[in-house]
Motif scaffolding. Structure first.
Motif, PDB file in Angstrom:
ATOM      1  N   LYS A   3       0.825  -1.208   0.000  1.00  0.00           N
ATOM      2  CA  LYS A   3       0.000   0.000   0.000  1.00  0.00           C
ATOM      3  C   LYS A   3       0.858   1.256   0.000  1.00  0.00           C
ATOM      4  O   LYS A   3       0.408   2.309  -0.399  1.00  0.00           O
ATOM      5  CB  LYS A   3      -0.948  -0.004   1.189  1.00  0.00           C
ATOM      6  CG  LYS A   3      -2.009  -1.068   1.064  1.00  0.00           C
ATOM      7  CD  LYS A   3      -2.977  -1.020   2.212  1.00  0.00           C
ATOM      8  CE  LYS A   3      -3.965  -2.172   2.038  1.00  0.00           C
ATOM      9  NZ  LYS A   3      -4.987  -2.182   3.035  1.00  0.00           N
ATOM     10  N   SER A   4       2.107   1.167   0.443  1.00  0.00           N
ATOM     11  CA  SER A   4       2.961   2.340   0.486  1.00  0.00           C
ATOM     12  C   SER A   4       3.664   2.607  -0.840  1.00  0.00           C
ATOM     13  O   SER A   4       4.276   3.645  -1.015  1.00  0.00           O
ATOM     14  CB  SER A   4       3.999   2.198   1.594  1.00  0.00           C
ATOM     15  OG  SER A   4       4.912   1.169   1.273  1.00  0.00           O
ATOM     16  N   ILE A   5       3.593   1.684  -1.775  1.00  0.00           N
ATOM     17  CA  ILE A   5       4.239   1.856  -3.071  1.00  0.00           C
ATOM     18  C   ILE A   5       3.345   2.717  -3.961  1.00  0.00           C
ATOM     19  O   ILE A   5       2.172   2.429  -4.159  1.00  0.00           O
ATOM     20  CB  ILE A   5       4.525   0.502  -3.746  1.00  0.00           C
ATOM     21  CG1 ILE A   5       5.536  -0.285  -2.918  1.00  0.00           C
ATOM     22  CG2 ILE A   5       5.038   0.711  -5.164  1.00  0.00           C
ATOM     23  CD1 ILE A   5       5.817  -1.675  -3.431  1.00  0.00           C
ATOM     24  N   ILE A   6       3.932   3.781  -4.489  1.00  0.00           N
ATOM     25  CA  ILE A   6       3.231   4.655  -5.419  1.00  0.00           C
ATOM     26  C   ILE A   6       3.780   4.357  -6.804  1.00  0.00           C
ATOM     27  O   ILE A   6       4.992   4.338  -7.014  1.00  0.00           O
ATOM     28  CB  ILE A   6       3.442   6.132  -5.046  1.00  0.00           C
ATOM     29  CG1 ILE A   6       2.933   6.387  -3.625  1.00  0.00           C
ATOM     30  CG2 ILE A   6       2.732   7.042  -6.042  1.00  0.00           C
ATOM     31  CD1 ILE A   6       3.304   7.741  -3.071  1.00  0.00           C
ATOM     32  N   VAL A  39       0.947   9.030 -10.620  1.00  0.00           N
ATOM     33  CA  VAL A  39       1.448  10.399 -10.533  1.00  0.00           C
ATOM     34  C   VAL A  39       1.724  11.036 -11.893  1.00  0.00           C
ATOM     35  O   VAL A  39       2.086  12.205 -11.965  1.00  0.00           O
ATOM     36  CB  VAL A  39       2.729  10.472  -9.667  1.00  0.00           C
ATOM     37  CG1 VAL A  39       2.438  10.052  -8.243  1.00  0.00           C
ATOM     38  CG2 VAL A  39       3.839   9.648 -10.265  1.00  0.00           C
ATOM     39  N   MET A  40       1.544  10.295 -12.968  1.00  0.00           N
ATOM     40  CA  MET A  40       1.845  10.808 -14.298  1.00  0.00           C
ATOM     41  C   MET A  40       0.816  11.849 -14.729  1.00  0.00           C
ATOM     42  O   MET A  40      -0.311  11.882 -14.237  1.00  0.00           O
ATOM     43  CB  MET A  40       1.874   9.669 -15.313  1.00  0.00           C
ATOM     44  CG  MET A  40       0.520   9.071 -15.593  1.00  0.00           C
ATOM     45  SD  MET A  40       0.626   7.677 -16.721  1.00  0.00           S
ATOM     46  CE  MET A  40      -1.112   7.304 -16.929  1.00  0.00           C
ATOM     47  N   ASP A  68       3.479  18.551  -7.997  1.00  0.00           N
ATOM     48  CA  ASP A  68       2.090  18.282  -8.367  1.00  0.00           C
ATOM     49  C   ASP A  68       1.471  17.133  -7.590  1.00  0.00           C
ATOM     50  O   ASP A  68       0.373  16.690  -7.917  1.00  0.00           O
ATOM     51  CB  ASP A  68       1.977  17.968  -9.861  1.00  0.00           C
ATOM     52  CG  ASP A  68       2.386  19.127 -10.732  1.00  0.00           C
ATOM     53  OD1 ASP A  68       2.392  20.274 -10.229  1.00  0.00           O
ATOM     54  OD2 ASP A  68       2.709  18.913 -11.908  1.00  0.00           O
ATOM     55  N   ASN A  69       2.169  16.619  -6.596  1.00  0.00           N
ATOM     56  CA  ASN A  69       1.656  15.470  -5.853  1.00  0.00           C
ATOM     57  C   ASN A  69       1.816  15.699  -4.348  1.00  0.00           C
ATOM     58  O   ASN A  69       2.506  16.615  -3.929  1.00  0.00           O
ATOM     59  CB  ASN A  69       2.394  14.199  -6.276  1.00  0.00           C
ATOM     60  CG  ASN A  69       2.088  13.846  -7.706  1.00  0.00           C
ATOM     61  OD1 ASN A  69       1.006  13.416  -8.015  1.00  0.00           O
ATOM     62  ND2 ASN A  69       3.043  14.059  -8.600  1.00  0.00           N
ATOM     63  N   ASP A  70       1.187  14.858  -3.574  1.00  0.00           N
ATOM     64  CA  ASP A  70       1.247  14.970  -2.121  1.00  0.00           C
ATOM     65  C   ASP A  70       2.354  14.118  -1.515  1.00  0.00           C
ATOM     66  O   ASP A  70       2.169  13.509  -0.461  1.00  0.00           O
ATOM     67  CB  ASP A  70      -0.117  14.569  -1.515  1.00  0.00           C
ATOM     68  CG  ASP A  70      -1.218  15.496  -1.950  1.00  0.00           C
ATOM     69  OD1 ASP A  70      -0.934  16.695  -2.157  1.00  0.00           O
ATOM     70  OD2 ASP A  70      -2.369  15.032  -2.080  1.00  0.00           O
ATOM     71  N   LEU A  71       3.479  14.056  -2.183  1.00  0.00           N
ATOM     72  CA  LEU A  71       4.576  13.232  -1.692  1.00  0.00           C
ATOM     73  C   LEU A  71       5.352  13.928  -0.584  1.00  0.00           C
ATOM     74  O   LEU A  71       5.995  13.291   0.230  1.00  0.00           O
ATOM     75  CB  LEU A  71       5.533  12.888  -2.842  1.00  0.00           C
ATOM     76  CG  LEU A  71       4.905  12.129  -4.022  1.00  0.00           C
ATOM     77  CD1 LEU A  71       5.927  11.982  -5.128  1.00  0.00           C
ATOM     78  CD2 LEU A  71       4.389  10.799  -3.570  1.00  0.00           C
TER      79      LEU A  71
END
Length: 134
Positions: free
Chosen positions: A6-9, A14-15, A130-133
């Motif tokens: 579940k932790s793997i993005i 994200v593209m 552009d992402n919530d990383l």
């Protein structure tokens, strides 16, 4: 040690899904106009036939191939300044490896590929901004 799946993005998560293409015979002027219209910094260059490789033209190519070289944008074709073949990343690749590959290759973005088709583009700046990383 078990990896928490579940932790793997993945790259597909994200593209940027919008892909703007151009023909290699188009001029640098047409490429710049298309970039302005579509509000993008890169254009995917269409394959000429199924066995051909994808190409990419980015703003830096226009700067180097037209402005710095002192050539007219009407006289320079996309195929003269594009990068081909391109480095692509699989849609299912973990973004940690996507970021590492893009960074080590010295590029800023890479098209995302799934089943032989380009389905999006991921860039180093979009990973951060552009992402919530973070």
């Amino acid at each position: 040690m078990e990896i928490d799946k579940k932790s793997i993005i993945r790259a597909r998560e994200v593209m940027q899904k919008a892909i703007v293409t151009i023909d290699g015979m188009a001029t640098a002027k047409e490429a710049a106009a298309k970039m302005k219209k579509e509000k993008t910094f890169c254009l995917l260059v269409n394959k000429r036939h199924p066995d051909d490789a994808w190409g990419i033209v980015v703003v830096q190519d226009l700067v180097k191939g037209v402005i710095i070289s002192g050539r007219s944008p009407e006289d320079v074709h996309v195929y003269e300044i594009m990068t081909k073949p391109i480095i692509t990343v699989p849609a299912d690749m973990d973004i940690r490896y996507v970021a590492r590959l893009i960074y080590r290759a010295g590029i800023r973005r890479a098209p995302v590929e799934k089943d032989g088709d380009i389905v999006g583009i991921v860039s180093l700046s979009s990973l951060v901004l552009d992402n919530d990383l973070f």
